[in-house]
Design an enzyme around this catalytic site. Structure first.
Site, PDB file in Angstrom:
ATOM      1  N   GLU A   1       0.745  -1.292   0.171  1.00 12.07           N
ATOM      2  CA  GLU A   1      -0.102  -0.079   0.080  1.00 12.07           C
ATOM      3  C   GLU A   1       0.867   1.231   0.110  1.00 12.07           C
ATOM      4  O   GLU A   1       0.561   2.319  -0.604  1.00 12.07           O
ATOM      5  CB  GLU A   1      -0.918  -0.004   1.345  1.00 12.07           C
ATOM      6  CG  GLU A   1      -2.228   0.864   1.035  1.00 12.07           C
ATOM      7  CD  GLU A   1      -3.237   0.503   2.066  1.00 12.07           C
ATOM      8  OE1 GLU A   1      -4.352  -0.134   1.710  1.00 12.07           O
ATOM      9  OE2 GLU A   1      -3.207   0.974   3.205  1.00 12.07           O
TER      10      GLU A   1
ATOM     11  N   HIS B   1       5.779 -26.857   0.593  1.00 10.14           N
ATOM     12  CA  HIS B   1       4.976 -27.893  -0.132  1.00 10.14           C
ATOM     13  C   HIS B   1       3.981 -27.462  -0.848  1.00 10.14           C
ATOM     14  O   HIS B   1       3.168 -28.341  -1.409  1.00 10.14           O
ATOM     15  CB  HIS B   1       4.594 -28.844   0.945  1.00 10.14           C
ATOM     16  CG  HIS B   1       5.521 -29.496   2.188  1.00 10.14           C
ATOM     17  ND1 HIS B   1       5.930 -30.607   1.694  1.00 10.14           N
ATOM     18  CD2 HIS B   1       6.317 -28.909   2.898  1.00 10.14           C
ATOM     19  CE1 HIS B   1       6.815 -30.935   2.745  1.00 10.14           C
ATOM     20  NE2 HIS B   1       7.227 -29.925   3.431  1.00 10.14           N
TER      21      HIS B   1
ATOM     22  N   LYS C   1     -13.954   1.448  -3.820  1.00  8.66           N
ATOM     23  CA  LYS C   1     -14.948   1.793  -2.756  1.00  8.66           C
ATOM     24  C   LYS C   1     -16.114   2.739  -3.502  1.00  8.66           C
ATOM     25  O   LYS C   1     -17.246   2.522  -3.287  1.00  8.66           O
ATOM     26  CB  LYS C   1     -14.134   2.636  -1.786  1.00  8.66           C
ATOM     27  CG  LYS C   1     -13.506   1.739  -0.917  1.00  8.66           C
ATOM     28  CD  LYS C   1     -12.961   2.970   0.309  1.00  8.66           C
ATOM     29  CE  LYS C   1     -12.073   2.280   1.097  1.00  8.66           C
ATOM     30  NZ  LYS C   1     -11.388   3.132   2.057  1.00  8.66           N
TER      31      LYS C   1
END
Ligand code: PA5
Length: 429
Positions: free
Chosen positions: A280, A301, A415
């Protein structure tokens, strides 16, 4: 102090001289608060200026919550919860012995998770720490509304005032307005500290204290960090040295990704916190590394194959904690069905350390260099110190990249789209 070492990449061939002048300029910009986003550098010396009365008030509130409730719901998203969760899980583990439960909520719009938490809380006497700097974040606001509804149904309107603590802006936002109207206890998120740098403020400190962790030790680690990681010369300042390496990995070696690695499942949220801090802060203007995280040996793994032989696009930054808090010894077994007697008498810490050495060798001899950050032991002090180390490193490398580390303009786009689709007043469809 965090020790920084580079493996799998000849240090001599990273062109540190190319950034000598620029790095002094950047270090000066941080110190004199003259760079981009300079009104968000309050975290630089926040801890050493934190008044004793504020620490005492946080401790008292935490004590009150622990004594009067069995659960704390921390309601916040992004910087308003990641740091606290990272510290609490790293220090208390994933199965804490403490009877007091901490639940993180308001960090998703998942109906399943929301419903499950609300069902779980049906049987709890819970307090709520709602955390939002803007006071308007949808995930947090919707979840807070649902929590209040449940609380009032169970315990009545009268009880709500004491059960809620709001951590928010000093004056702005609907949460601040509500807190003043109803009389919730409040803590302030300083104007000059953004969400992802706020774990050292009441945003992090109150939930951390509620988890029974010594916040004075955490703050002491941060304050020592202020001294340890402020020197302008990156050859002598480990935080800036690490910042310089990751910048050069990007611009000189054309790496596209940095993978934060730990060897402890309870540090997974440190990886989440780091992803937010760096992605960010730096992910702007088409620049920056994509920061990801992995827990070894678990993820060896799954992602291990790619790291060893996939596209040569990433380097690892390994948080290497030398001493575990607890240990377990493998015993000899007469039957030895599993053929593990060669490990009899060995501790898990020994086996884990050998896995670390083996993996470091494999990956660095392959095409994945590694920066190792050595930390002696994980405790409240060292974690505070480590987090501050990352703050400094992030500001330094973001300024080297010539981006503003303290804004997040891109986050606003989803948003706005969501508000349009939801029909929020003021947003046209
Ligand atoms: O780091 C940031 O600034 C963000 O992650 C915010 O913390 C997050 O969006 C939540 O915002 P707010 O605290 O205003 O609810």
């Amino acid at each position: 102090m965090v020790k920084v070492s580079l493996f799998g990449r000849e240090k001599e061939t990273l062109d540190f001289t190319s950034i000598e002048a620029q790095s002094f300029h950047v270090a000066r910009e941080i110190e004199t608060k003259t760079g981009a986003g300079n009104d968000f550098l309050g975290w630089l010396n926040f801890a050493s200026k934190l008044p004793e009365e504020e620490i005492v008030r946080i401790e008292k509130t935490a004590k009150r919550i622990r004594e009067n409730y069995d659960t704390l719901v921390v309601c916040g998203i992004g910087g308003s919860y990641l740091g606290a969760r990272a510290v609490i899980e790293a220090l208390n583990g994933l199965f804490p012995e403490d009877n007091f439960e901490i639940i993180f909520f308001g960090n998703t719009l998942s109906p399943d998770y929301t419903a499950q938490v609300l069902k779980h809380l049906e049987h709890k006497h819970f307090a709520i720490n709602v955390i939002s700097k803007s006071g308007t974040t949808t995930e947090t606001a919707v979840s807070f509304r649902l929590l209040k509804e449940l609380f009032v149904k169970k315990f009545g309107e009268e009880e709500l005032k004491d059960a809620v603590v709001a951590t928010t802006d000093r004056v702005r936002g609907s949460l601040k307005f509500e807190a003043d109207e109803i009389g919730y206890e409040t803590f302030v998120i300083p104007d000059d500290i953004g969400g992802r740098y706020s774990v050292i403020t009441p945003v992090g400190l109150l939930p951390i204290a509620c988890a029974g962790i010594d916040i004075r030790e955490f703050i002491r680690g941060v304050i020592d960090g202020e001294k340890m990681y402020s020197g302008k010369d990156f050859h002598k300042n480990p935080a800036y040295y690490y910042g310089a390496i990751r910048y050069l990995m990007k611009v000189q070696d054309n790496m596209t990704s940095e993978m934060f690695v730990t060897y402890h499942l309870q540090y997974q949220m440190i990886g989440e916190w780091l992803k937010q801090l760096f992605d960010e802060s730096e992910g702007k203007d088409g620049k920056a590394l994509l920061c990801t995280s992995a827990t070894f040996t678990t993820d060896l793994h799954s992602m291990g194959q790619f790291i060893q032989q996939g596209a040569p696009v990433l380097f690892e930054t390994i948080i290497h904690v030398r001493q575990p808090k607890e240990d377990v010894t493998v015993k000899a077994d007469e039957k030895n069905y599993d053929n593990l007697n060669y490990l009899a008498g060995k501790e898990m810490s020994f086996i884990c350390e050998k896995a670390y050495e083996a993996t470091l060798k494999a990956h660095t001899e392959g095409h994945t260099p590694a920066v190792v950050l050595d930390v002696d032991m994980m405790n409240a002090y060292s974690l505070g110190n480590l987090m501050y180390f990352f703050f400094r490193a992030c500001a330094f490398s973001a300024y080297l990249l010539e981006v503003n580390p303290f804004n997040q303009p891109g986050v606003e786009i989803y948003k706005k789209n969501m508000f349009e689709l939801l029909g929020k007043p003021g947003y046209k469809k």
